[in-house]
Scaffold this motif. Sequence first.
Motif, PDB file in Angstrom:
ATOM      1  N   GLU A  55       0.746  -1.204   0.009  1.00 22.65           N
ATOM      2  CA  GLU A  55      -0.084  -0.007   0.052  1.00 22.65           C
ATOM      3  C   GLU A  55       0.932   1.247  -0.043  1.00 22.65           C
ATOM      4  OE1 GLU A  55      -3.157   0.757  -0.531  1.00 22.65           O
ATOM      5  OE2 GLU A  55      -3.483  -1.724  -0.535  1.00 22.65           O
ATOM      6  N   ASN A  56       1.807   1.263   0.674  1.00 19.48           N
ATOM      7  CA  ASN A  56       2.746   2.593   0.786  1.00 19.48           C
ATOM      8  C   ASN A  56       3.545   2.900  -0.549  1.00 19.48           C
ATOM      9  OD1 ASN A  56       4.698   0.451   0.840  1.00 19.48           O
ATOM     10  ND2 ASN A  56       5.627   1.075   2.805  1.00 19.48           N
ATOM     11  N   LYS A  58       2.185   1.913  -3.435  1.00 18.89           N
ATOM     12  CA  LYS A  58       0.971   2.443  -4.541  1.00 18.89           C
ATOM     13  C   LYS A  58       0.709   4.018  -3.943  1.00 18.89           C
ATOM     14  CE  LYS A  58      -1.641  -1.781  -4.779  1.00 18.89           C
ATOM     15  NZ  LYS A  58      -3.112  -2.372  -4.300  1.00 18.89           N
ATOM     16  N   LYS A  59       0.593   4.395  -2.851  1.00 21.29           N
ATOM     17  CA  LYS A  59       0.349   5.932  -2.564  1.00 21.29           C
ATOM     18  C   LYS A  59       1.604   6.710  -2.933  1.00 21.29           C
ATOM     19  CE  LYS A  59      -2.230   4.894   1.603  1.00 21.29           C
ATOM     20  NZ  LYS A  59      -2.357   4.923   3.181  1.00 21.29           N
TER      21      LYS A  59
END
Length: 67
Positions: A55-56, A58-59
Amino acid sequence: MIGGFGMWELLIVLLIVLVIFGANKLPEIGSGMGRAIRNFKKATGEPEEIDVTPENEKKKEEGEKKE
């Protein structure tokens, strides 16, 4: 006619299955085939690729695209 099989062919196949497996096993065989078909349809309807990016990351990528 279903998939190239006539009524007599289907009856003969059903009779052979009945003789081989017996009447007690037919519900189990039917439910097993139903689950197999359902799983096959589910597998063919899902996307081909699965994104495993954390997730990190992707952000971070989304932030870079905006700039």
